[in-house]
Motif scaffolding. Structure first.
Motif, PDB file in Angstrom:
ATOM      1  N   THR A  66       0.662  -1.078  -0.030  1.00  0.00           N
ATOM      2  CA  THR A  66      -0.140   0.124  -0.157  1.00  0.00           C
ATOM      3  C   THR A  66       0.901   1.277   0.162  1.00  0.00           C
ATOM      4  OG1 THR A  66      -0.104  -0.039   2.539  1.00  0.00           O
ATOM      5  CG2 THR A  66      -1.888  -1.218   1.294  1.00  0.00           C
ATOM      6  N   ASP A  67       2.161   0.897   0.108  1.00  0.00           N
ATOM      7  CA  ASP A  67       3.242   2.192   0.057  1.00  0.00           C
ATOM      8  C   ASP A  67       4.554   1.641  -0.459  1.00  0.00           C
ATOM      9  OD1 ASP A  67       5.426   3.709   1.627  1.00  0.00           O
ATOM     10  OD2 ASP A  67       3.555   4.893   1.855  1.00  0.00           O
ATOM     11  N   SER A  68       5.157   2.752  -0.968  1.00  0.00           N
ATOM     12  CA  SER A  68       6.157   2.325  -2.061  1.00  0.00           C
ATOM     13  C   SER A  68       7.213   1.711  -1.049  1.00  0.00           C
ATOM     14  CB  SER A  68       6.846   3.752  -2.453  1.00  0.00           C
ATOM     15  OG  SER A  68       7.475   4.548  -1.509  1.00  0.00           O
ATOM     16  N   ARG A  69       7.289   1.967   0.352  1.00  0.00           N
ATOM     17  CA  ARG A  69       8.331   1.381   1.251  1.00  0.00           C
ATOM     18  C   ARG A  69       8.131  -0.141   1.660  1.00  0.00           C
ATOM     19  NH1 ARG A  69       7.487   6.321   5.139  1.00  0.00           N
ATOM     20  NH2 ARG A  69       5.444   6.079   4.400  1.00  0.00           N
ATOM     21  N   ASP A  70       6.722  -0.540   1.191  1.00  0.00           N
ATOM     22  CA  ASP A  70       6.391  -1.893   0.999  1.00  0.00           C
ATOM     23  C   ASP A  70       7.166  -2.848   0.329  1.00  0.00           C
ATOM     24  OD1 ASP A  70       4.808  -1.157   3.288  1.00  0.00           O
ATOM     25  OD2 ASP A  70       2.876  -1.124   1.971  1.00  0.00           O
ATOM     26  N   TRP A  71       7.583  -2.258  -1.024  1.00  0.00           N
ATOM     27  CA  TRP A  71       8.114  -3.158  -1.932  1.00  0.00           C
ATOM     28  C   TRP A  71       9.759  -3.732  -1.187  1.00  0.00           C
ATOM     29  CZ3 TRP A  71       5.299  -4.467  -5.360  1.00  0.00           C
ATOM     30  CH2 TRP A  71       4.176  -3.870  -6.105  1.00  0.00           C
ATOM     31  N   PRO A  72      10.000  -4.829  -1.361  1.00  0.00           N
ATOM     32  CA  PRO A  72      11.106  -5.292  -0.630  1.00  0.00           C
ATOM     33  C   PRO A  72      12.462  -4.455  -1.205  1.00  0.00           C
ATOM     34  CG  PRO A  72       9.990  -7.002  -1.721  1.00  0.00           C
ATOM     35  CD  PRO A  72       9.322  -5.998  -2.152  1.00  0.00           C
ATOM     36  N   GLU A  73      13.395  -4.379  -0.238  1.00  0.00           N
ATOM     37  CA  GLU A  73      14.731  -3.631  -0.637  1.00  0.00           C
ATOM     38  C   GLU A  73      15.850  -4.762  -0.522  1.00  0.00           C
ATOM     39  OE1 GLU A  73      16.844   0.565   0.604  1.00  0.00           O
ATOM     40  OE2 GLU A  73      15.447  -0.132   1.847  1.00  0.00           O
ATOM     41  N   LEU A  74      16.309  -5.028  -1.690  1.00  0.00           N
ATOM     42  CA  LEU A  74      17.027  -6.065  -1.887  1.00  0.00           C
ATOM     43  C   LEU A  74      18.294  -5.555  -3.049  1.00  0.00           C
ATOM     44  CD1 LEU A  74      14.917  -9.190  -2.038  1.00  0.00           C
ATOM     45  CD2 LEU A  74      16.484  -8.626  -0.297  1.00  0.00           C
ATOM     46  N   SER A  75      19.487  -5.850  -2.743  1.00  0.00           N
ATOM     47  CA  SER A  75      20.368  -5.643  -3.963  1.00  0.00           C
ATOM     48  C   SER A  75      20.161  -6.548  -4.942  1.00  0.00           C
ATOM     49  CB  SER A  75      21.870  -5.851  -3.212  1.00  0.00           C
ATOM     50  OG  SER A  75      22.258  -7.154  -2.722  1.00  0.00           O
ATOM     51  N   GLU A  76      20.731  -6.332  -5.980  1.00  0.00           N
ATOM     52  CA  GLU A  76      20.870  -7.480  -7.258  1.00  0.00           C
ATOM     53  C   GLU A  76      21.173  -8.870  -6.627  1.00  0.00           C
ATOM     54  OE1 GLU A  76      19.937  -8.138 -11.359  1.00  0.00           O
ATOM     55  OE2 GLU A  76      19.292  -6.672  -9.986  1.00  0.00           O
ATOM     56  N   GLU A  77      22.395  -8.766  -6.006  1.00  0.00           N
ATOM     57  CA  GLU A  77      23.246 -10.060  -5.551  1.00  0.00           C
ATOM     58  C   GLU A  77      22.324 -10.709  -4.701  1.00  0.00           C
ATOM     59  OE1 GLU A  77      24.348  -6.829  -5.587  1.00  0.00           O
ATOM     60  OE2 GLU A  77      25.862  -7.107  -7.293  1.00  0.00           O
ATOM     61  N   ALA A  78      21.437  -9.994  -3.486  1.00  0.00           N
ATOM     62  CA  ALA A  78      20.935 -10.721  -2.512  1.00  0.00           C
ATOM     63  C   ALA A  78      19.619 -11.244  -3.160  1.00  0.00           C
ATOM     64  CB  ALA A  78      20.544  -9.900  -1.594  1.00  0.00           C
ATOM     65  N   ALA A  79      19.169 -10.576  -4.318  1.00  0.00           N
ATOM     66  CA  ALA A  79      17.712 -11.416  -4.770  1.00  0.00           C
ATOM     67  C   ALA A  79      18.321 -12.450  -5.626  1.00  0.00           C
ATOM     68  CB  ALA A  79      17.283 -10.011  -5.704  1.00  0.00           C
ATOM     69  N   TRP A  80      19.033 -12.593  -6.310  1.00  0.00           N
ATOM     70  CA  TRP A  80      19.776 -13.689  -7.266  1.00  0.00           C
ATOM     71  C   TRP A  80      20.167 -14.778  -6.308  1.00  0.00           C
ATOM     72  CZ3 TRP A  80      18.639 -15.079 -11.675  1.00  0.00           C
ATOM     73  CH2 TRP A  80      18.216 -14.264 -12.737  1.00  0.00           C
ATOM     74  N   ASP A  81      20.892 -14.299  -5.183  1.00  0.00           N
ATOM     75  CA  ASP A  81      21.322 -15.484  -4.342  1.00  0.00           C
ATOM     76  C   ASP A  81      20.023 -16.115  -3.792  1.00  0.00           C
ATOM     77  OD1 ASP A  81      23.429 -16.719  -2.760  1.00  0.00           O
ATOM     78  OD2 ASP A  81      22.313 -15.929  -0.958  1.00  0.00           O
ATOM     79  N   GLU A  82      19.104 -15.552  -3.231  1.00  0.00           N
ATOM     80  CA  GLU A  82      17.677 -16.183  -3.015  1.00  0.00           C
ATOM     81  C   GLU A  82      17.133 -17.151  -3.973  1.00  0.00           C
ATOM     82  OE1 GLU A  82      13.477 -14.913  -1.096  1.00  0.00           O
ATOM     83  OE2 GLU A  82      14.717 -13.416  -1.625  1.00  0.00           O
ATOM     84  N   ILE A  83      17.143 -16.550  -5.124  1.00  0.00           N
ATOM     85  CA  ILE A  83      16.563 -17.255  -6.284  1.00  0.00           C
ATOM     86  C   ILE A  83      17.336 -18.669  -6.547  1.00  0.00           C
ATOM     87  CG2 ILE A  83      15.968 -17.396  -8.970  1.00  0.00           C
ATOM     88  CD1 ILE A  83      15.411 -14.436  -8.673  1.00  0.00           C
ATOM     89  N   ILE A  84      18.621 -18.522  -6.699  1.00  0.00           N
ATOM     90  CA  ILE A  84      19.515 -19.735  -7.180  1.00  0.00           C
ATOM     91  C   ILE A  84      19.328 -20.858  -5.761  1.00  0.00           C
ATOM     92  CG2 ILE A  84      21.806 -20.287  -7.079  1.00  0.00           C
ATOM     93  CD1 ILE A  84      22.230 -17.481  -8.345  1.00  0.00           C
ATOM     94  N   HIS A  85      19.281 -20.431  -4.623  1.00  0.00           N
ATOM     95  CA  HIS A  85      19.294 -21.405  -3.402  1.00  0.00           C
ATOM     96  C   HIS A  85      17.756 -21.708  -3.249  1.00  0.00           C
ATOM     97  CE1 HIS A  85      23.342 -19.652  -3.178  1.00  0.00           C
ATOM     98  NE2 HIS A  85      23.659 -20.999  -2.855  1.00  0.00           N
ATOM     99  N   ALA A  86      16.961 -21.015  -3.845  1.00  0.00           N
ATOM    100  CA  ALA A  86      15.605 -21.639  -3.466  1.00  0.00           C
ATOM    101  C   ALA A  86      15.170 -23.014  -3.956  1.00  0.00           C
ATOM    102  CB  ALA A  86      14.382 -20.566  -4.358  1.00  0.00           C
ATOM    103  N   LYS A  87      14.185 -23.569  -3.227  1.00  0.00           N
ATOM    104  CA  LYS A  87      13.716 -24.943  -3.651  1.00  0.00           C
ATOM    105  C   LYS A  87      12.499 -24.747  -4.544  1.00  0.00           C
ATOM    106  CE  LYS A  87      15.339 -27.121   0.531  1.00  0.00           C
ATOM    107  NZ  LYS A  87      14.814 -27.567   2.031  1.00  0.00           N
TER     108      LYS A  87
END
Length: 607
Positions: A66-87
């Protein structure tokens, strides 16, 4: 390109185990071509790509942004790390976090790439409000505003401040600033929650909305966020000042925007300047039309031109300048989606066209034909449109302009598509093409409009015209075949045999059409006299004398009596001079009426 790269990487990540070294962040810049092709057609998943668990219901249960601050604040590296190691069961969630981080960083194209990958694995995501909010935001960032409005239209997003903020931008981007204004109150919390830099595009869109509904002062207050040298802010300040009753300062601000803005800002400022001059009566409507035409000559293809065209149309209405109004409206309908006033505009144009193309309008025929052709797609539909086109085609036909008449009616014909009204129109168009000397186009027209739903009478009319076209192409056997089973076909067949001097076949066919003795019309006289010529040419004396006995009394008082007497006098041999003189006296009225006129047409095409 970057968007395709992200889609390809996400798809390939889903196809391989998380431990595959090929998916390490270090390789993100070198995606192979094959996964990118797969991204374009996500339904065709590579062999071995796992089927992910449904995610739509999970996302629907999560707290909505409901607010711009609700969008996740992740770096590119952190976001990709989460994707790569996701089940498999957490991969969609990792992708969703990545989408939010991309939107927060203003990377709309990249976010759309991830969203497309997510939807390819779970189509139900398109029904979920948070997913559509993210899609709408990403579409606004890349300038696809109409699609963004659609994405943000879910009922669940109606009172969502973040969705309202993006709708303000999307609606303003489509040119519907009044609709954008209706979203402002809802959007204010989400706009104010952003940093001053992030707030700027939303504030500009909100200012446009306020100006559109005549609220100049609030718009001026919002524009304080921008410096005095900012061209876009000066453009909107100028519009706001004009709306709030300060014309001198408003026009001055517009002049500054014209000097320092981008080409787009300059064009919009010029348009606003023209509007201001008209409102202040500094120029009259006719001068306004000239300036608008000059503006559109150098700027085409967006909402600025559409606004100029709408203003041009209104000015043309005020001055009763029908030609200018037609030009403006035609361009609007051809290249833009007309606004809510398009119905009355179209009705007015159709009324003018009908009046200007009427036979008693005084519009010269070449000019009338040009008007219809230039604005044919704006003409009335259905029977009213047919009548308009047929009246003009008849004028062209009477003037001998058969090709123009045929082309004009062919357009109307093809607009009918599978309407049964294609039947009579197709006969008319094919006939005009034959008169134009182009029987090939006549056949093409008939074949292109073939329908099983035609009545028998219509099918027979079409077959008769088809036979004439085939005859004009020298395909006599095909013409005869086309007339098989057609009532009245013997008359057309006898006409063809008469013209090809096939006397024996002519006698057989024509005999079926011989009239009863009595009052003899010119076509009936022609039928009898032609029969006499054919019998004389084949020296069939017995049949000739029977013809003389049957019709002698009827011909006595007719101008063609001498010709009938010459042809049927008993004679042991054929006298060419006698027959030639008699043939010259045969009435010109063809027994087949209009079919005979078609057969007389000079062909420019041979087959």
């Amino acid at each position: 390109m970057r968007r395709l790269l992200i889609v390809a990487l996400l798809a390939s990540t889903a196809a391989a185990p998380p431990s595959d070294p090929a998916h390490a962040p270090a390789d993100h810049g070198a995606a192979p071509a094959a996964p990118a092709a797969d991204a374009a057609t996500p339904a065709a998943a590579p062999a071995g790509r796992p089927v992910l668990p449904p995610f739509a219901a999970t996302l629907a249960q999560m707290p909505i942004v409901t607010d711009s601050r609700d969008w996740p604040e992740l770096s590119e590296e952190a976001a990709w790390d989460e994707i790569i190691h996701a089940k498999p069961e957490t991969r969609q969630l990792a992708r969703w976090h990545y989408v939010g981080s991309l939107i927060r960083r203003g990377m709309g194209a990249e976010a759309l790439g991830v969203l497309e990958t997510m939807e390819s694995d779970d189509e139900d995501l398109a029904l979920v409000a948070p997913f559509q909010l993210a899609t709408g935001a990403a579409l606004v960032m890349i300038g696809h505003n109409r699609d963004a409005v659609q994405a943000l239209s879910l009922p669940e997003l109606e009172g969502n401040a973040e969705a309202c903020a993006w709708r303000v931008r999307a609606l303003a981007g489509t040119g519907d600033a009044k609709a954008a204004a209706r979203q402002i109150n809802c959007a204010v919390p989400a706009i104010n929650g952003r940093t001053p830099q992030e707030r700027k595009p939303f504030t500009l869109a909100a200012a446009r909305g306020a100006i559109a509904i005549g609220q100049g002062q609030p718009a001026i207050a919002w524009l304080k966020l921008f410096g005095e040298q900012d061209p876009q802010a000066n453009l909107l300040r100028g519009k706001a000042l004009l709306a709030s009753g300060d014309p001198a300062e408003g026009l001055f601000r517009l002049s500054r925007a014209e000097l320092s803005g981008s080409p787009e800002i300059q064009a919009e400022a010029k348009l606003a300047h023209i509007e201001g001059d008209l409102k202040l009566h500094r120029i009259d409507p006719s001068e306004g039309v000239k300036r608008l035409e000059a503006l559109r000559y150098g700027w085409r293809g967006d909402e600025i031109e559409a606004s100029a065209l709408r203003l041009e149309y209104q000015l043309a209405l005020e001055t009763n300048n029908r030609r200018a109004a037609l030009r403006s409206a035609a361009t609007l309908f051809r290249f833009y989606r007309p606004d809510g006033d398009s119905g009355p505009m179209l009705k007015q144009i159709q009324t003018w066209l009908a009046e200007m193309l009427a036979p008693d309008s005084g519009t010269p025929l070449p000019e009338a034909a040009g008007l219809y052709w230039d604005y044919k797609e704006l003409g009335p539909a259905g029977a009213e449109g047919d009548a308009l086109a047929l009246r003009l085609a008849e004028r062209l036909q009477n003037a001998g302009l058969y090709p123009r008449a045929a082309e004009l009616l062919q357009y109307q014909l093809m607009q009918r598509r599978q309407d049964v009204a294609q039947g009579p129109l197709s006969v008319k168009v094919a006939s005009l093409f034959i008169l134009s000397g182009d029987p090939v186009k006549a056949l093409d027209t008939l074949h292109a409009t073939e329908q099983a739903s035609y009545s028998d009478a219509m099918r027979f009319d079409r077959k008769r015209i088809e036979a004439v076209a085939l005859y004009k192409l020298g395909r006599e056997d095909a013409a005869m075949a086309a007339l098989d089973g057609v009532p009245g076909g013997s008359g057309v067949r006898s006409e063809i045999h008469w013209r090809t001097r096939n006397w024996g076949s002519f006698i057989t066919e024509n005999e079926a059409t011989l009239p009863a003795p009595g009052a003899m019309t010119p076509p009936a006289q022609a039928i009898v006299l032609r029969q006499a010529v054919a019998l004389a040419m084949l020296n069939q004396e017995a049949k000739l004398q029977a013809l003389r006995a049957r019709y002698g009394a009827a011909f006595k008082a007719l101008p063609s009596a001498q010709a009938f007497d010459l042809l049927t006098q008993p004679s042991p041999t054929v006298d060419p001079a006698r027959i030639s003189a008699a043939m010259a006296a045969i009435p010109e009225a063809s027994p087949t009426g209009a079919i005979g006129d078609l057969m007389d047409a000079t062909s420019s095409t041979t087959g």
